[in-house]
Design a protein around this motif. Structure first.
Motif, mmCIF file in Angstrom:
data_model
loop_
_atom_site.group_PDB
_atom_site.id
_atom_site.type_symbol
_atom_site.label_atom_id
_atom_site.label_comp_id
_atom_site.label_asym_id
_atom_site.label_seq_id
_atom_site.Cartn_x
_atom_site.Cartn_y
_atom_site.Cartn_z
ATOM 1 N N TYR A 24 -11.384 -0.919 -7.264
ATOM 2 C CA TYR A 24 -12.012 -0.446 -8.494
ATOM 3 C C TYR A 24 -11.241 -1.017 -9.692
ATOM 4 O O TYR A 24 -10.128 -1.520 -9.563
ATOM 5 C CB TYR A 24 -12.087 1.079 -8.529
ATOM 6 C CG TYR A 24 -10.771 1.786 -8.353
ATOM 7 C CD1 TYR A 24 -10.040 2.224 -9.455
ATOM 8 C CD2 TYR A 24 -10.238 2.010 -7.080
ATOM 9 C CE1 TYR A 24 -8.825 2.876 -9.295
ATOM 10 C CE2 TYR A 24 -9.022 2.654 -6.912
ATOM 11 C CZ TYR A 24 -8.325 3.078 -8.017
ATOM 12 O OH TYR A 24 -7.119 3.712 -7.857
ATOM 13 N N GLY A 25 -11.866 -0.959 -10.860
ATOM 14 C CA GLY A 25 -11.363 -1.628 -12.049
ATOM 15 C C GLY A 25 -9.917 -1.343 -12.399
ATOM 16 O O GLY A 25 -9.135 -2.259 -12.650
ATOM 17 N N TYR A 26 -9.536 -0.072 -12.436
ATOM 18 C CA TYR A 26 -8.171 0.266 -12.836
ATOM 19 C C TYR A 26 -7.154 -0.330 -11.860
ATOM 20 O O TYR A 26 -6.138 -0.879 -12.279
ATOM 21 C CB TYR A 26 -7.996 1.785 -12.929
ATOM 22 C CG TYR A 26 -6.594 2.193 -13.334
ATOM 23 C CD1 TYR A 26 -6.179 2.073 -14.661
ATOM 24 C CD2 TYR A 26 -5.682 2.645 -12.391
ATOM 25 C CE1 TYR A 26 -4.891 2.423 -15.038
ATOM 26 C CE2 TYR A 26 -4.393 3.005 -12.760
ATOM 27 C CZ TYR A 26 -3.997 2.890 -14.083
ATOM 28 O OH TYR A 26 -2.721 3.224 -14.461
ATOM 29 N N THR A 58 -21.232 -4.487 -6.613
ATOM 30 C CA THR A 58 -20.597 -3.200 -6.886
ATOM 31 C C THR A 58 -21.281 -2.088 -6.105
ATOM 32 O O THR A 58 -22.439 -2.211 -5.698
ATOM 33 C CB THR A 58 -20.645 -2.848 -8.379
ATOM 34 O OG1 THR A 58 -22.007 -2.730 -8.782
ATOM 35 C CG2 THR A 58 -19.942 -3.886 -9.226
ATOM 36 N N TYR A 59 -20.535 -1.026 -5.925
ATOM 37 C CA TYR A 59 -21.077 0.206 -5.352
ATOM 38 C C TYR A 59 -20.225 1.362 -5.856
ATOM 39 O O TYR A 59 -19.089 1.156 -6.276
ATOM 40 C CB TYR A 59 -21.104 0.157 -3.817
ATOM 41 C CG TYR A 59 -19.755 0.003 -3.164
ATOM 42 C CD1 TYR A 59 -19.013 1.122 -2.768
ATOM 43 C CD2 TYR A 59 -19.217 -1.259 -2.929
ATOM 44 C CE1 TYR A 59 -17.777 0.982 -2.151
ATOM 45 C CE2 TYR A 59 -17.981 -1.406 -2.317
ATOM 46 C CZ TYR A 59 -17.267 -0.280 -1.930
ATOM 47 O OH TYR A 59 -16.035 -0.421 -1.328
ATOM 48 N N SER A 60 -20.804 2.560 -5.837
ATOM 49 C CA SER A 60 -20.070 3.751 -6.283
ATOM 50 C C SER A 60 -19.603 4.552 -5.078
ATOM 51 O O SER A 60 -20.294 4.609 -4.062
ATOM 52 C CB SER A 60 -20.962 4.644 -7.148
ATOM 53 O OG SER A 60 -21.235 3.994 -8.360
ATOM 54 N N GLN A 61 -18.443 5.151 -5.242
ATOM 55 C CA GLN A 61 -17.884 5.999 -4.190
ATOM 56 C C GLN A 61 -17.165 7.162 -4.864
ATOM 57 O O GLN A 61 -16.458 6.969 -5.850
ATOM 58 C CB GLN A 61 -16.917 5.191 -3.327
ATOM 59 C CG GLN A 61 -16.438 5.916 -2.100
ATOM 60 C CD GLN A 61 -15.703 4.966 -1.168
ATOM 61 O OE1 GLN A 61 -16.078 3.820 -0.998
ATOM 62 N NE2 GLN A 61 -14.643 5.452 -0.573
ATOM 63 N N GLU A 62 -17.347 8.342 -4.307
ATOM 64 C CA GLU A 62 -16.716 9.517 -4.889
ATOM 65 C C GLU A 62 -15.248 9.581 -4.490
ATOM 66 O O GLU A 62 -14.877 9.298 -3.361
ATOM 67 C CB GLU A 62 -17.427 10.788 -4.434
ATOM 68 C CG GLU A 62 -17.045 11.994 -5.255
ATOM 69 C CD GLU A 62 -17.958 13.165 -5.028
ATOM 70 O OE1 GLU A 62 -17.429 14.269 -4.856
ATOM 71 O OE2 GLU A 62 -19.188 12.963 -5.036
ATOM 72 N N PHE A 63 -14.416 9.936 -5.477
ATOM 73 C CA PHE A 63 -12.984 10.114 -5.253
ATOM 74 C C PHE A 63 -12.537 11.307 -6.078
ATOM 75 O O PHE A 63 -12.655 11.284 -7.300
ATOM 76 C CB PHE A 63 -12.206 8.849 -5.656
ATOM 77 C CG PHE A 63 -10.726 8.972 -5.488
ATOM 78 C CD1 PHE A 63 -10.137 8.845 -4.234
ATOM 79 C CD2 PHE A 63 -9.910 9.238 -6.573
ATOM 80 C CE1 PHE A 63 -8.766 8.967 -4.075
ATOM 81 C CE2 PHE A 63 -8.535 9.372 -6.429
ATOM 82 C CZ PHE A 63 -7.961 9.234 -5.173
ATOM 83 N N GLN A 64 -12.056 12.336 -5.430
ATOM 84 C CA GLN A 64 -11.589 13.557 -6.085
ATOM 85 C C GLN A 64 -12.609 14.102 -7.084
ATOM 86 O O GLN A 64 -12.291 14.433 -8.233
ATOM 87 C CB GLN A 64 -10.236 13.338 -6.761
ATOM 88 C CG GLN A 64 -9.128 13.004 -5.788
ATOM 89 C CD GLN A 64 -7.786 12.766 -6.453
ATOM 90 O OE1 GLN A 64 -7.685 12.621 -7.668
ATOM 91 N NE2 GLN A 64 -6.738 12.720 -5.638
ATOM 92 N N GLY A 65 -13.864 14.155 -6.645
ATOM 93 C CA GLY A 65 -14.928 14.723 -7.466
ATOM 94 C C GLY A 65 -15.501 13.813 -8.525
ATOM 95 O O GLY A 65 -16.416 14.202 -9.249
ATOM 96 N N ARG A 66 -14.982 12.599 -8.633
ATOM 97 C CA ARG A 66 -15.489 11.638 -9.637
ATOM 98 C C ARG A 66 -15.991 10.389 -8.919
ATOM 99 O O ARG A 66 -15.497 10.030 -7.860
ATOM 100 C CB ARG A 66 -14.366 11.245 -10.601
ATOM 101 C CG ARG A 66 -13.859 12.426 -11.425
ATOM 102 C CD ARG A 66 -12.752 12.020 -12.359
ATOM 103 N NE ARG A 66 -13.227 11.010 -13.301
ATOM 104 C CZ ARG A 66 -12.431 10.183 -13.969
ATOM 105 N NH1 ARG A 66 -11.126 10.233 -13.810
ATOM 106 N NH2 ARG A 66 -12.930 9.316 -14.808
#
Length: 108
Positions: A24-26, A58-66
């Motif tokens: 991810y970006g960060y 790209t794809y989204s994935q949940e991490f610690q509620g975000r």
């Protein structure tokens, strides 16, 4: 130590980082900051450009509620990385040759 970092070199570094695993970006920015003093505001337009060029997906994935937006290298991105690695090898070999005195331009 400071050497200016071009956007092409940042693109190369991004592709190389993602060659090992999606990220991810960060996390990408923190890895690149090890050698280049870039801001996240510089990184994200380059990521967008690489995505538009179909080098990344790209794809989204949940991490610690975000939700985190992850970047993944495409087959086209892997081909680009191979080209950039070869260009980098030629570039660094030439620089090393100049620094070590093995390459000189004739003054005719």
């Amino acid at each position: 130590m400071y050497f200016p970092t071009s956007s092409v070199l940042i693109e190369f570094l991004i592709l190389a980082v993602l060659d090992g695993e999606d990220s991810y970006g960060y996390e990408i920015s923190q890895t690149i900051k090890l050698i280049a003093n870039i801001k996240e505001s510089t990184l994200y337009p380059i990521l967008k450009k690489l995505e538009k060029s179909r080098f990344l997906t790209t794809y989204s994935q949940e991490f610690q509620g975000r939700k985190r937006k992850y970047y993944s290298l495409t087959d086209l991105g892997r081909e680009q990385l191979i080209r950039l690695k070869e260009d980098w090898r030629v570039y660094t070999d030439t620089i090393d040759g100049i620094i070590e005195g093995g390459i000189r331009h004739d003054k005719n």
